[in-house]
Scaffold this motif. Structure first.
Motif, PDB file in Angstrom:
ATOM      1  N   SER A 285      24.311  10.503   8.380  1.00  0.00           N
ATOM      2  CA  SER A 285      24.092  11.611   7.448  1.00  0.00           C
ATOM      3  C   SER A 285      25.249  11.674   6.453  1.00  0.00           C
ATOM      4  O   SER A 285      26.403  11.369   6.786  1.00  0.00           O
ATOM      5  CB  SER A 285      23.982  12.932   8.211  1.00  0.00           C
ATOM      6  OG  SER A 285      22.809  12.952   9.005  1.00  0.00           O
ATOM      7  N   GLU A 337      18.340  17.539   1.495  1.00  0.00           N
ATOM      8  CA  GLU A 337      17.521  16.335   1.371  1.00  0.00           C
ATOM      9  C   GLU A 337      17.504  15.618   2.718  1.00  0.00           C
ATOM     10  O   GLU A 337      18.330  14.742   2.981  1.00  0.00           O
ATOM     11  CB  GLU A 337      18.071  15.414   0.281  1.00  0.00           C
ATOM     12  CG  GLU A 337      18.076  16.027  -1.106  1.00  0.00           C
ATOM     13  CD  GLU A 337      18.670  15.094  -2.143  1.00  0.00           C
ATOM     14  OE1 GLU A 337      18.721  13.868  -1.878  1.00  0.00           O
ATOM     15  OE2 GLU A 337      19.104  15.580  -3.197  1.00  0.00           O
ATOM     16  N   HIS A 339      15.968  13.125   5.628  1.00  0.00           N
ATOM     17  CA  HIS A 339      15.193  11.894   5.747  1.00  0.00           C
ATOM     18  C   HIS A 339      14.373  11.954   7.031  1.00  0.00           C
ATOM     19  O   HIS A 339      14.911  12.234   8.103  1.00  0.00           O
ATOM     20  CB  HIS A 339      16.109  10.667   5.795  1.00  0.00           C
ATOM     21  CG  HIS A 339      16.906  10.463   4.543  1.00  0.00           C
ATOM     22  ND1 HIS A 339      17.981   9.608   4.464  1.00  0.00           N
ATOM     23  CD2 HIS A 339      16.772  11.016   3.302  1.00  0.00           C
ATOM     24  CE1 HIS A 339      18.484   9.633   3.236  1.00  0.00           C
ATOM     25  NE2 HIS A 339      17.774  10.479   2.517  1.00  0.00           N
ATOM     26  N   ARG A 343      13.855  15.629  10.353  1.00  0.00           N
ATOM     27  CA  ARG A 343      14.952  16.228   9.596  1.00  0.00           C
ATOM     28  C   ARG A 343      16.285  16.114  10.337  1.00  0.00           C
ATOM     29  O   ARG A 343      17.067  17.055  10.399  1.00  0.00           O
ATOM     30  CB  ARG A 343      14.650  17.706   9.295  1.00  0.00           C
ATOM     31  CG  ARG A 343      13.326  17.922   8.558  1.00  0.00           C
ATOM     32  CD  ARG A 343      12.997  19.394   8.435  1.00  0.00           C
ATOM     33  NE  ARG A 343      11.638  19.587   7.934  1.00  0.00           N
ATOM     34  CZ  ARG A 343      11.012  20.763   7.901  1.00  0.00           C
ATOM     35  NH1 ARG A 343      11.629  21.837   8.346  1.00  0.00           N
ATOM     36  NH2 ARG A 343       9.795  20.856   7.445  1.00  0.00           N
ATOM     37  N   GLY A 347      20.476  13.349   3.567  1.00  0.00           N
ATOM     38  CA  GLY A 347      20.790  12.485   2.443  1.00  0.00           C
ATOM     39  C   GLY A 347      21.540  13.257   1.373  1.00  0.00           C
ATOM     40  O   GLY A 347      22.010  14.371   1.582  1.00  0.00           O
TER      41      GLY A 347
END
Length: 393
Positions: A285, A337, A339, A343, A347
């Motif tokens: 992350s 954001e 990915h 979750r 990003g």
């Protein structure tokens, strides 16, 4: 193969909606029909109560595992009306309990999603043999009963109310979950974690399933991430330096806030926890990557400036810097954001850059103003010869 065997058209498609879809495929909504799924039922109801505290409409949340196999979740907020429109224009309680919330988006920084999908109490209601909702508001207590997601009574006045708030009690459907039971430890871990990440939260967890062994644990941590690091360090051996290094700030560039706390101990393990909008995040992350970049830059620069490392020494890498390190990295963003459907990976290159810059600048200042503790940290790191064992990811 016959024509009948291969014939397929729209008439063969079965469309399931609402509570029927949830009960037919419960694993899609709560993760499993075992203990993990039971925890998610609690989280889908507790989300609403916790957020009442975080926005200042309530002061506490009480979660109770009852003697008859139910779960009661209560808050002392203003009490959600049963009508279609609730507090601040949000759906009323009956709507939340009977309609799936479509188009669920990642929560903003002021919202908390405790569990898997974050679809709210509708899923819990659909997967419960019985659910009772009580609202204390304007001096009156009103109650409504549900069975497997369907209201079986109208909203009824049950008498005068002392104070205000909303209480939801539900009993998981044995047809769905069989003999699965709640793990107190599993609930305790997540609620404690949430209280560390939200210093204004006050939440209690009580187990009354065995009256002679009843217990209550209260979670409230005004120190936030600093308290979290101290908790993680309890079994990590003696600290290298007494102070927990902590920083927190708001950054308009990422439309959010960042909180970081860290300390080194005399152990070989890493204890790194990272979160985005209170969700645990995995390695890779961007906020965690930024943390490591800022940390290594600050430590390496200080060691060379103070001549604790020779100019010819190789740069200090994360394997050496991370040995014995405990850290909590938490970001809360308006527009995260994530990915993937779960979750679990954050990003956003901007988040990485902002966290790296802030960590490096704050640590530069802290090291310069705490020379004795800084020297102990550098001595600990420069004496590390083996890569650490990573835990708590």
């Amino acid at each position: 193969m016959s024509d009948d065997a291969i014939r397929y058209d729209a008439g063969h498609i079965q469309v399931l909606e609402g509570r029927e879809a949830v009960r037919k495929r419960p694993g899609m909504y709560v993760g499993s029909t075992g203990e993990r799924g039971l925890r998610q039922l609690v989280f889908d109801v507790a989300d609403r109560a916790v957020n009442e505290v975080l926005v200042g409409r309530a002061s506490r949340v009480e979660v109770t595992l009852t003697a008859d196999g139910g779960v009661r979740i209560a808050d002392d907020g203003p009490g959600d009306p049963f009508e279609d429109t609730g507090t601040a224009g949000a759906p009323g309680l009956e709507t939340l309990l009977t309609r799936i919330q479509t188009g669920v988006q990642p929560a903003g920084r002021h919202d908390v999603a405790l569990g898997y999908c974050g679809m709210g109490p509708f899923v819990t209601n659909a997967l419960s043999s019985r659910l009772t909702a009580e609202v204390r508001r304007e001096g009156v207590s009103r109650v409504q009963e549900y069975s497997r997601g369907i209201a079986v009574t109208p909203t009824t006045r049950s008498g005068p109310a002392t104070g205000t708030g909303t209480t939801i009690t539900f009993w998981p459907d044995a047809e769905i979950f069989g003999t699965a039971t709640y793990s107190f430890d599993g609930l305790e871990e997540r609620f404690r974690e949430l209280a560390f990440l939200n210093r204004e939260l006050d939440i209690s967890l009580t187990d009354r399933r065995r009256p002679v062994e009843a217990r209550t644990v209260r979670f409230r941590f005004p120190g936030g991430a600093r308290d979290f690091v101290a908790f993680l360090d309890e079994r990590a051996g003696a600290p290298v330096h007494p102070d927990v290094i902590a920083l927190g700030w708001e950054d308009r560039r990422i439309a959010g806030t960042v909180e970081v706390a860290l300390r080194w101990c005399h152990s070989r393990e890493q204890r790194i926890r990272s979160y985005a909008n209170c969700r645990p995040t995995l390695h890779g992350s961007t906020h965690e990557t930024g943390f490591w970049e800022g940390l290594t830059a600050a430590i390496d620069a200080y060691a060379r400036e103070q001549r604790l490392l020779a100019a010819s020494d190789a740069p200090l890498g994360t394997d050496r810097i991370g040995e014995g390190l405990t850290a909590v990295v938490s970001v809360k963003l308006d527009q995260p954001e994530f990915h993937g459907a779960t979750r679990s990976v954050l990003g956003g290159t901007g988040v990485r850059e902002c966290v790296a810059q802030a960590v490096q600048e704050h640590l530069d200042s802290w090291l310069a103003s705490h020379p004795e503790q800084a020297a102990a940290i550098i001595d600990r790191i420069s004496g590390s010869s083996a890569a650490p064992v990573a835990t708590g990811m």
